[in-house]
Each structure stands twice: as structure tokens, then as C-alpha cells.
Design a protein around this motif. Structure first.
Motif: not given
Length: 454
Positions: A152, A329-331, A334, A336-337, A339, A342, A393
Motif C-alpha cells: 500500500t 479501497l474502492d467501493t 478492492r 485500488r493498486s 484490484p 479485497r 471507502t
């Protein structure tokens, strides 16, 4: 294409994630490091072992946000909620469970599922391919935590979490203590007498606070300067904030009448909640502590009724880690870097057994839908699960992000709905009515079959 879903961590989140995905027809490998690699807090190798409390908190799905979350999880076929209901203990309006029987049956259900394989061993790195859910919880192993930090590009956030002691019921002096749920809450006599109450007069309370403040505490190592989570503060920290703090928190005397002395109102009350179905163990409610073991026994035996208490487990404190989810994290939960990965559960920055399991349930459904080529949008923010996802998120400020329980403050205001109801009970009912409708609409988007527990 390999459609296997790998889930790391067999706690509340990982267990419900595995159940949801497996019931959607997805082959699941559930990786759990225990019992090969233990933690200081866990005592068994069972999945979904409860280590802090045995309570899922309020079960009121019309006036309480966590009760609403219970309802949403039940309608989605949550294994965690099904087993909690199966092993429910009397606790007034709360949902408390026999933790050993609960974990045993969660483990059996997952072990017996034809689509689930359980592998015991530690995962120490983030994979480069495949579909993965990391639900390693607050006690993520140091090696995996370091790998997450490397991936991250940011330091992990952390806070300290505490565990309350458990007392053998037959060591409690019931000539001084009595059984009663606060305000006699509950539909049955068993529920209305679900708690054991230990009263204190003013002098006893003052002596207890003095001893608590003077007791030897656990010292943290250099660099362990993370904040406490306000929803699970050690009692010593609460007492340091003011001598009356505990009387307005876990030791509040309201809604209780001592049958041994009904004309005298207790100055403070310590409550214990049943911890197993046999009623042989009781958990000291809200008594998370960082006192050293020797200090705990002497200080807690100052409590009237606990003078001869025998402890099945003393309290403790541990470092608790979580992601800065709004920035990572995306919605769809996941990374983001990466995907294909999770995250779910407490490591995402939700707090509590129920919230952790709910995020696992969601991650499992979202991952299964993607693997089955039927991707789902995140749940609507008007639902309890959607409100939590929105908060972790992106709804929360990344710079000040801290763990959060579900609460109505995360919901879109209801002002103007149904005639502009603004009283608290009407407002909460409006929240829950709207949430239930939104959640059912989201569930209807799926065509992955019956997810109910059999």
C-alpha cells in the motif's frame, strides 16, 4: 480461468465471506493460520472464535443501527447470524451467544460445505494473481502486516484494543449480587434476569477508583503510541478521564433495583453477562483492562459480590491494526493498486463483531458475483451495510480515519420524509424502514440462488 476464491482469515468476516461465496457456487479455499500459528488472544483453532466479548449488542431492528445490521445479514443468509441465533443466550434486548458452541458450529458448517476447503497455515505475502479476500482482522500477523504496508505504500494505522475478564459463576456471592437486566428489559423471565449485578455505595466506588488508578498497568513498547478506540476503552483510561466517568458508562446504576436492599439506590453497579449456555461463566461488561494480572485479581475482588471471584480468563490488551481504507479501497472493497485483492472485516476500519462479519458477507457476495461474471454494484448507502461501506471507502476523511461502529450518524438524513417526522423514535424508524427497502432491492439484483443456512 481459475474461479477459486482464496480467503485469508477465518474470523467473523472470513467465515461469512466463505459461506456467501460457496453458496453462490464458487470454490473457496479458506486459509487460517491457527492453530499452527497462534495469537495471544485466541484459545482454540476454531473459526469465528470470539475473543473480546460474547455480545452482538442490540437486536432491535427498528430503533438501533446494529440491530438493523442484524436484520440485513439475516435476510442475506449470514452464517454468523444463523449460528448466533442458534446459540443465543438471555441478555435482555441484546444478542449474546455461547461463544464456544457458536465457534464450534461455524467451524463445522464451513468444514462440511462441499465448496469450501480449509487450509491451516500462515499467508505472509500478497499474491500477484487470482481472486483473494484478506480478512485477517485486528491481529494480522507481523509478516503479513509488513507485506500489506509494502503493497500500500503507507504505514498501517493502529490502535490498542482490550479484553474483559470472565468470572466463574459459582464464585460470585449472590447474597450481595442479584440478577436483573437493566429496566427489566426482555420478553421472558430468563431475559429479564440475564445479568448479574454487583452494587457499590459511594465509599466502595471511591476506593475502587483509587485502586484502579494506582494499579500496575501493562507498559507498551517503544513506538507503540497508537490511540485507543473510544468504543472499547480500558476502564483505567476511562477513570483517568474523570472519577465519575465509569458511573456514566459501564458502572451506571440506572434501571436497576437491588432486592437485597430495595430502598437504597446503589451509587454504582458492575454488571456481568452470561458467557456460555451452561451459565457457568460470566463476562464483566465493559471491563476491558490493561492492568497486569496480579493487579486485576486484587482490584476486581474489591467489587461487592466478587470478593472470592475465580477468573476463567483475565483481561488483556493488544495492538489492533487496520487500513486507511478511504485512501486504499474502492467501493467494491478492492485494493485500488491490486484490484484482484479485497479486504474485509475489522482490518478495513469497522469495529465490532457484527460490523466485521457484515463486511465479510459483502466481500464474499461481491467477489462471487465478479467470479460468476455477474458483477454487482456496492449496496445502497441508505442500507446499514451500504452506510458502512460508504464510510470506510470514501465517506470518512482519510487524514483522521478511525475505526467506526455502525450508527445512524452514517445515514443520509431523513428530514422531510413521510411528513417530516423529526422525533428520535420516528426518525430511527424512518431510517430502518428506508434501509430495509433499499437492502431488499439490492438483494433482488442477484440471481445466485438461495443463500439461507440449512
Amino acid at each position: 480461468m481459475d474461479k477459486t476464491l482464496h480467503i485469508v482469515g477465518g474470523g467473523m468476516a472470513g467465515s461469512d465471506a466463505a459461506w456467501q461465496a460457496a453458496n453462490a457456487g464458487v470454490p473457496v479455499v479458506l486459509h487460517e493460520m491457527r492453530p499452527k500459528v497462534g495469537t495471544f488472544a485466541h484459545q482454540t483453532g476454531d473459526l469465528a472464535e470470539m475473543v473480546c466479548s460474547n455480545s452482538f449488542r442490540s437486536d432491535d431492528d427498528e430503533q438501533n443501527a446494529v440491530g438493523l445490521l442484524h436484520w440485513e445479514m439475516r435476510t442475506a443468509g449470514s452464517l454468523i447470524m444463523a449460528m448466533a441465533d442458534r446459540h443465543r443466550l438471555p441478555a435482555g434486548g441484546a444478542l449474546a451467544v455461547d461463544r464456544q458452541a457458536f465457534a464450534r458450529d461455524v467451524t463445522a458448517a464451513l468444514r462440511d460445505h462441499p465448496n469450501i476447503t480449509i487450509e491451516h497455515g500462515e499467508i505472509t505475502d500478497l499474491p500477484d494473481d487470482g481472486q483473494w479476500i484478506f480478512a485477517t482482522g485486528p491481529l494480522t500477523s507481523p509478516a503479513l502486516g509488513a507485506a500489506i504496508a509494502r503493497a500500500t505504500g503507507t504505514d498501517r494505522l493502529a490502535f490498542f484494543d482490550a479484553i474483559a475478564p470472565i468470572v466463574h459463576a459459582d464464585s460470585i456471592d449472590m447474597t450481595r449480587a442479584w440478577r436483573q437486566s437493566r429496566y427489566d428489559k426482555g420478553d421472558t423471565e430468563e431475559e429479564r434476569t440475564a445479568y448479574i449485578n454487583c452494587p457499590m455505595d459511594r465509599d466502595q466506588h471511591e476506593a475502587f477508583i483509587d485502586a484502579l488508578l494506582a494499579a500496575e498497568k501493562t507498559e507498551f513498547h517503544e513506538g507503540e503510541d497508537a490511540p485507543y478506540f473510544d468504543g472499547c476503552l480500558p476502564i483505567e483510561v476511562m477513570a483517568e478521564r474523570g472519577r465519575e466517568t465509569l458511573r456514566h458508562g459501564p458502572m451506571k446504576p440506572v434501571g436497576l433495583t437491588n432486592p437485597h436492599n430495595p430502598d437504597v439506590k446503589a451509587y454504582a453497579v458492575v454488571q456481568l453477562r452470561r458467557d456460555n449456555a451452561l451459565g457457568t461463566l460470566y463476562n464483566m461488561v465493559g471491563f476491558q483492562t490493561k492492568m497486569k494480572y496480579g493487579a486485576q485479581t486484587s482490584v476486581f475482588r474489591m467489587i461487592p459480590g466478587l470478593e472470592e471471584a475465580r477468573f476463567a480468563r483475565l483481561g488483556g490488551i493488544h495492538r489492533n491494526t487496520f487500513l486507511n481504507s478511504p485512501s486504499l479501497l474502492d467501493t467494491g472493497m478492492r485494493l485500488r493498486s491490486r484490484p484482484h485483492i479485497r479486504f474485509a472485516g475489522q482490518v478495513t476500519g469497522v469495529e465490532g463483531y457484527v460490523e466485521s462479519a457484515a463486511m465479510g458477507l459483502l466481500a464474499g457476495r461481491l467477489a462471487a458475483a465478479e467470479i460468476n461474471s455477474r458483477p454487482l454494484p456496492p449496496p445502497p448507502s441508505d442500507s446499514a451495510m451500504g452506510a458502512l461501506i460508504h464510510h470506510i471507502t470514501g465517506g470518512a476523511e482519510a487524514k483522521t480515519f478511525q475505526p467506526m461502529n455502525v450508527n445512524f450518524g452514517l445515514f443520509r438524513p431523513v428530514d422531510g420524509l413521510k411528513g417530516g417526522r423529526r422525533g428520535r423514535r420516528d426518525r430511527y424508524k424512518a431510517y430502518t424502514d428506508r434501509a430495509k427497502a433499499a437492502w431488499q432491492e439490492w438483494l433482488a439484483l442477484e440471481t445466485q440462488g438461495n443463500l439461507a443456512v440449512t
